[in-house]
Design a protein around this motif. Sequence first.
Motif, PDB file in Angstrom:
ATOM      1  N   ASN A  16       0.829  -1.205   0.000  1.00 27.72           N
ATOM      2  CA  ASN A  16       0.000   0.000   0.000  1.00 27.72           C
ATOM      3  C   ASN A  16       0.866   1.258   0.000  1.00 27.72           C
ATOM      4  O   ASN A  16       0.561   2.234  -0.673  1.00 27.72           O
ATOM      5  N   GLU A  35      -0.642   9.792  -3.919  1.00 25.43           N
ATOM      6  CA  GLU A  35      -1.312  10.054  -2.647  1.00 25.43           C
ATOM      7  C   GLU A  35      -0.311  10.459  -1.574  1.00 25.43           C
ATOM      8  O   GLU A  35      -0.592  11.293  -0.731  1.00 25.43           O
ATOM      9  N   HIS A  81       3.176  -9.321  15.216  1.00 23.02           N
ATOM     10  CA  HIS A  81       2.340  -8.380  15.974  1.00 23.02           C
ATOM     11  C   HIS A  81       2.653  -6.978  15.481  1.00 23.02           C
ATOM     12  O   HIS A  81       3.604  -6.787  14.721  1.00 23.02           O
ATOM     13  N   LEU A 102      -7.292  -5.706  -4.217  1.00 22.27           N
ATOM     14  CA  LEU A 102      -5.951  -5.352  -4.708  1.00 22.27           C
ATOM     15  C   LEU A 102      -5.990  -4.998  -6.197  1.00 22.27           C
ATOM     16  O   LEU A 102      -5.309  -4.071  -6.641  1.00 22.27           O
ATOM     17  N   VAL A 114      -5.609   5.177  -3.203  1.00 20.37           N
ATOM     18  CA  VAL A 114      -5.156   3.830  -2.827  1.00 20.37           C
ATOM     19  C   VAL A 114      -5.555   3.543  -1.385  1.00 20.37           C
ATOM     20  O   VAL A 114      -6.082   2.494  -1.063  1.00 20.37           O
ATOM     21  N   MET A 115      -5.283   4.514  -0.537  1.00 16.83           N
ATOM     22  CA  MET A 115      -5.493   4.327   0.901  1.00 16.83           C
ATOM     23  C   MET A 115      -6.845   4.903   1.309  1.00 16.83           C
ATOM     24  O   MET A 115      -7.188   6.007   0.913  1.00 16.83           O
ATOM     25  N   THR A 169      -7.766   5.819   4.388  1.00 14.12           N
ATOM     26  CA  THR A 169      -7.437   6.032   5.795  1.00 14.12           C
ATOM     27  C   THR A 169      -8.428   6.919   6.542  1.00 14.12           C
ATOM     28  O   THR A 169      -8.287   7.125   7.732  1.00 14.12           O
ATOM     29  N   VAL A 220      -8.739  -4.134   5.952  1.00 13.64           N
ATOM     30  CA  VAL A 220      -7.276  -4.239   6.083  1.00 13.64           C
ATOM     31  C   VAL A 220      -6.598  -3.914   4.758  1.00 13.64           C
ATOM     32  O   VAL A 220      -5.630  -3.143   4.713  1.00 13.64           O
ATOM     33  N   VAL A 221      -7.136  -4.454   3.667  1.00 18.38           N
ATOM     34  CA  VAL A 221      -6.531  -4.200   2.345  1.00 18.38           C
ATOM     35  C   VAL A 221      -6.505  -2.703   2.049  1.00 18.38           C
ATOM     36  O   VAL A 221      -5.524  -2.171   1.539  1.00 18.38           O
ATOM     37  N   PHE A 222      -7.587  -2.013   2.400  1.00 16.04           N
ATOM     38  CA  PHE A 222      -7.670  -0.584   2.070  1.00 16.04           C
ATOM     39  C   PHE A 222      -7.251   0.321   3.232  1.00 16.04           C
ATOM     40  O   PHE A 222      -7.380   1.527   3.132  1.00 16.04           O
ATOM     41  N   SER A 223      -6.783  -0.255   4.326  1.00 21.86           N
ATOM     42  CA  SER A 223      -6.439   0.519   5.536  1.00 21.86           C
ATOM     43  C   SER A 223      -7.621   1.372   5.994  1.00 21.86           C
ATOM     44  O   SER A 223      -7.466   2.505   6.448  1.00 21.86           O
ATOM     45  N   PRO A 254     -10.495   2.703   8.339  1.00 23.77           N
ATOM     46  CA  PRO A 254     -10.546   2.743   9.823  1.00 23.77           C
ATOM     47  C   PRO A 254     -11.871   2.261  10.397  1.00 23.77           C
ATOM     48  O   PRO A 254     -12.579   3.014  11.048  1.00 23.77           O
ATOM     49  N   LEU A 282      -9.937  -2.594  13.319  1.00 23.04           N
ATOM     50  CA  LEU A 282      -9.700  -2.492  14.763  1.00 23.04           C
ATOM     51  C   LEU A 282      -9.564  -3.888  15.382  1.00 23.04           C
ATOM     52  O   LEU A 282      -8.693  -4.114  16.235  1.00 23.04           O
ATOM     53  N   GLN A 332      -6.203  -5.237  14.604  1.00 22.11           N
ATOM     54  CA  GLN A 332      -5.223  -4.559  15.481  1.00 22.11           C
ATOM     55  C   GLN A 332      -5.275  -5.138  16.886  1.00 22.11           C
ATOM     56  O   GLN A 332      -4.247  -5.363  17.523  1.00 22.11           O
ATOM     57  N   THR A 346      -3.539  -8.532  16.893  1.00 20.97           N
ATOM     58  CA  THR A 346      -2.073  -8.451  16.812  1.00 20.97           C
ATOM     59  C   THR A 346      -1.477  -7.802  18.060  1.00 20.97           C
ATOM     60  O   THR A 346      -0.332  -8.046  18.402  1.00 20.97           O
TER      61      THR A 346
END
Lengths: 525, 314
Positions: A232, A241, A401, B153, B168-169, B171, B256-259, B261, B266, B269, B272
């Motif tokens: 990404n 971006e 992690h 993707l 792309v992101m 966020t 997750v692929v596109f980040s 929020p 979550l 996250q 992990t």
Amino acid sequence: MKHFKICALICSLVFIVTAFAACGNSGDGDSSAADGSKVLVIGSGQSAGTMDPVQAYDGWYAIRYGIGQTLTKMNDDMSISGWLVEDDYSANEDNTVWTFTVKDGVTFSNGTPLTAELVKASLENVYTNGERGPEYFTPASIEAEGQTLTVTLDEPEPILPNKLADPLFTIIDTTVDNSDIAESGPIGTGPFVMESFDSTTKECVVVKNENYWGGDVALDKIDFIYTEDQSNITMALQSGEFNAVYNMSMTDIGTFEEDDNYTIVSNASGRTTIGFMNFNGALGDIALRQAILRNLNKEEYCESLLNGQYIPGVTLLTSAADYGYDELTDPNSYDPEAAAKLLDDAGYKDTDGDGYRETPEGDQIDLRFVYYTGRPEQQIVVEATQTDMKKIGIKVTPEVHDTQTVMDMQQTGDYDLLCMSINMMNCGDPENQINTYFCEGGSYNATGYDSAEFNRLMKEVHVTADPEQRKDLVKQAEQVLLEDAVAIYYCYPIMNFVMQNGVENVYSNPADFYWVDENTDINEL
Amino acid sequence: MTRKDILRRLLQIVIVLFGVSFFTFCLTYLAPGDPVRAMYAAEGGIPNDEVIEATREAMGLNRPFLAQYFSWLNNLFHGDFGTSYSLSKPVLTVLLSRLWPTMKLALFSMALMLAFSVPLGMLTAVKEGKAIDYIIRGLTFLGISLPSFWVGLMLIYIVALKLGLLPVMSTDIGFQKMILPAVTLAISMTAVYTRQVRTAVLEELSQDYVVGARARGLKESLILWKHVFPNSLLPLITLLGLSFGSLLAGTTVVEVVFSYPGLGNLAVQAVTALDYPLIQGYVLLIAVIYMTVNLLVDLSYELIDPRTKRRGES
């Protein structure tokens, strides 16, 4: 049928109009926002847990994001000079009393002038609200008079100016309400002021400090976006971006090297990618640790798997610093046959026929190898280790992690093996980092390693002022670590910033925390 | 559904939630690692063993399992889901801050799905056995077969990187940044729903009332939209309810692929970060939403098709 066709047409039109109305990809990555302001977007796989500089290593981000500054600063040649203090700092004969002159005309971003009294309050805050201060030094007293700051210590601190360059000692305004500093960020003296920080997405936006003491700030805003997904990051830079990316992965950097639209700044860093071995478990046996070390073909990893972007590790301290890389002897250099023999001789045998050896006592071995993906080399070296260990019958299970969690696990000792990239030279001197990670009582040393000889040498380093003598003692300490087979020194990364042409003064340097300053800019080409 | 039925369903929800809470608490209790050390590490430093032991005692972690569970349950009833280890914030606050982005994404993707699947499903039913039917059904096979992370993707590569139309992101939750994740989710759902709509419409088209309507000379479009379409809705409503619940919990890969929020990101996250209070809260929240949506769907049957009420009464 007519109604059906009309309905289908309307549905399709609604979607197409909606989709295209939203297209055009404006916003992120544009050097000029709609109001004409200059905005830079930086992508990174690294981010802070909080914006409080005294917590863990979060101070790095106050410096990286241009919010805060320290009294002294590490130069590219790893020497130290004044930043918020003049260069005339001095110590008494036994390095127990240091005197600094705080620069005139420095102000916090809220306009408050910086005085020695406020510096004193900021330094004291490190000890009252943070845990890591004593690892660096413990002041007996701090006195302030006008712009003169006097730090008195119970024991000699010959490299105090170096230590004050660590981001832990970022100078912040403690007279304001800092109860929400973790989210709202500190009031610092840097060229930027924090606008927002989202502790869940880790995105941080900083804006121009209108009161910056060092002159005009070129940029209006910087948006630091965090993601550990390397693909990404790469695509976001290619799509425009992101304007700049910190630490592009070794598999993608070639794409940008061949493209004239991008500029790459890189440097040999003070970093070492280390595989910590926890002695509180199977790795308490030196024979097993030695076998692991002898079975790792680090040259091959760096050459083939890491595309030559890393230097194979030998010593704790990087080849870029003069701390024995070419001089010290590695008693556990690559020798897979010797590794297998060591295990045989020590009684590690596969008694149940599952392809993996058990301990001499007959217990199963399954080494948990903890790592994070925010640094691109980690997954590669961890998986290569797993593969190589399988060849000699040692089971290794990688466990991924996020960065913050791996740091937490390092403190708690919740691992067998743990991969971490550490800037050992972040103050221009390795003493603090060695103490933190390898000495008895170090806040990140939960390995159980405690060598009397090593601790003695580091105590001697602590009170030695002569640079050559210090260096010699550090080398001796490094040799002890090598003899004790304490950790895996995988490689020394070459750090980089990849940016679009037109981005100016985004920095990659050995300190690894001076990313932007007042001259950082972006111009349309 | 009678009042008694509703009460019975509510009781079922309570029992299921009780079970979910018990199992999620077990997860935390049996999980490796020391929550006190994890909490201190997240705050920046590990104190000495005495402080750790005192904190453990103060947090009630030395008490028996059941005592800890009921204490935790009591806190839940008072709206206290605990504090996230990794974010040092109340779990409920963190979850609610991520719920709306995920709901927005789910609603947007469902709107996209309906905009395509209803017309396409009806078209394939009306044109059964014709070329267009085979083409659309072939495409639906493809849509169902492609994994969403791959579709995501590919969309990033083509739409964002090569064409430069969208970011792309993803966020933040701006409309532009929501389009690609929503389209990714909508593609596989559209494939499923197109086939469902087709089957439902075909079944209705074979009913006697349709033959009668045709015999009376009613327009085909009138039969299709006024009679067949409403009757085909009922099975779709059930599916929509289930899909919405699943989407809230199932956007994880795409987020997750596109980040993006959202709640899914979550949750990853939290896993992990070994943030057990957050994982517990997430599981409970999703269970509550899933069951509430299903109850609402069941209740809506009677509004959409009063025959179900009469059947229930008889």
